[in-house]
Write an enzyme that holds these catalytic residues in place. Structure first.
Site, short mmCIF file in Angstrom:
data_model
loop_
_atom_site.label_atom_id
_atom_site.label_comp_id
_atom_site.label_asym_id
_atom_site.label_seq_id
_atom_site.Cartn_x
_atom_site.Cartn_y
_atom_site.Cartn_z
N ARG A 94 -0.22 -3.09 1.13
CA ARG A 94 -0.23 -4.68 1.76
C ARG A 94 1.82 -4.48 2.53
O ARG A 94 2.64 -3.16 1.71
CB ARG A 94 0.57 -5.68 0.24
CG ARG A 94 -0.72 -6.34 0.42
CD ARG A 94 -0.52 -7.21 -1.32
NE ARG A 94 0.31 -8.09 -0.65
CZ ARG A 94 0.23 -8.99 -0.09
NH1 ARG A 94 -1.25 -9.45 -0.08
NH2 ARG A 94 0.78 -10.14 0.40
N HIS A 112 2.26 9.12 3.96
CA HIS A 112 0.92 8.42 5.13
C HIS A 112 0.26 9.96 5.44
O HIS A 112 1.26 10.90 5.96
CB HIS A 112 2.15 8.31 6.14
CG HIS A 112 1.39 7.31 7.39
ND1 HIS A 112 0.57 6.36 7.47
CD2 HIS A 112 1.26 8.11 8.15
CE1 HIS A 112 0.00 6.31 8.58
NE2 HIS A 112 0.20 7.25 9.13
C1 GRF Z 1 -3.36 8.30 1.21
O1 GRF Z 1 -3.85 8.62 2.54
C2 GRF Z 1 -1.85 7.87 2.07
O2 GRF Z 1 -1.45 9.11 2.53
C3 GRF Z 1 -2.02 6.11 2.59
O3 GRF Z 1 -3.35 6.08 1.66
C4 GRF Z 1 -3.90 6.90 1.28
C5 GRF Z 1 -4.54 6.38 -0.44
O4 GRF Z 1 -5.32 7.64 -0.84
N1 GRF Z 1 -1.35 5.79 2.34
P1 GRF Z 1 -5.08 7.19 -2.51
O5 GRF Z 1 -5.50 6.20 -2.94
O6 GRF Z 1 -4.07 7.87 -3.02
O7 GRF Z 1 -6.30 8.17 -2.96
#
Ligand code: GRF
Length: 207
Positions: A94, A112
């Site tokens: 969100r 990210h």
């Molecule tokens: C990660 O790849 C992060 O970069 C992105 O969402 C994903 C979340 O993965 N914002 P997790 O739930 O931490 O396994």
């Protein structure tokens, strides 16, 4: 003993980055401590990971609020009531607006799966494959109101290998996320981030 920064992690999904943060914060000498995990998705695996680590886990469902601003204000209020001082987004799906961000100025981080400003938004590994780049990676940044646009704190490069598919590339990117995110959180907790416009200087650890 140094005082530990009280952290909240916000997650919507599997929570592998949450897990990396929980493990990094486990030793009492780590300068931060996860005191609360919040998800907007009641079935998120992240909630189970939090409870398994003995950390409070709460669900805040957006549909319970009339609009985004009301959700943001409730989320900020919940965190403030628990004495949270800094926030880590870990797959939190969100956008957060001013009513949340103004409560934690320069104290909200996100991770990210791309070398921002390349490939913001969803499916970053898929975007990298489609663009044919040889190098992608991951970024930890301070959160502003845009989509993956805040000042960059840390990055790690990941090569795109011949024959990669999205899942394989994403897995290698995530391994780097799990390494750099706790380091960035450590720097934030130790007060080593200096923000100057779009630029963030990270001072070396003391000693
Ligand atoms: C990660 O790849 C992060 O970069 C992105 O969402 C994903 C979340 O993965 N914002 P997790 O739930 O931490 O396994």
């Amino acid at each position: 003993m140094t005082r530990r920064t009280r952290l909240s992690v916000l997650a919507s999904g599997s929570g592998s980055n949450l897990q990396a943060l929980l493990e990094a914060c486990a030793p009492p000498e780590f300068p931060g401590k996860v005191v609360l995990v919040v998800s907007d998705v009641p079935t998120a695996r992240a909630l189970d990971r939090a409870r398994a680590a003995g950390v409070a886990a709460e669900v805040l469902e957006p549909r319970a609020f009339p609009d985004r601003g009301a959700f943001d204000a409730a989320l900020a209020g919940l965190l403030q009531a628990r004495g949270v001082e800094a926030v880590c987004l870990a797959g939190f799906m969100r956008l957060l607006g001013p009513r949340f961000l103004s409560a934690f100025p320069h104290r909200v981080l996100n991770v990210h799966p791309a070398l921002l400003p390349a490939f913001p938004g969803l499916h970053a590994a898929r975007q990298a494959l489609a663009a044919g780049v040889k190098l992608t990676g991951c970024t930890v940044h301070l959160v502003d109101e845009g989509v993956d646009t805040g000042p960059i704190v840390a990055q790690a490069a990941v090569p795109v290998l011949e024959g990669d598919d999205e899942a394989r590339l994403q897995a290698r990117i995530q391994a780097e996320e799990h390494r750099i995110y706790p380091e960035a959180v450590r720097a934030l907790c130790e007060g080593r981030l200096r923000v100057d416009g779009r630029s963030v200087a990270v001072a070396p650890p003391a000693g």
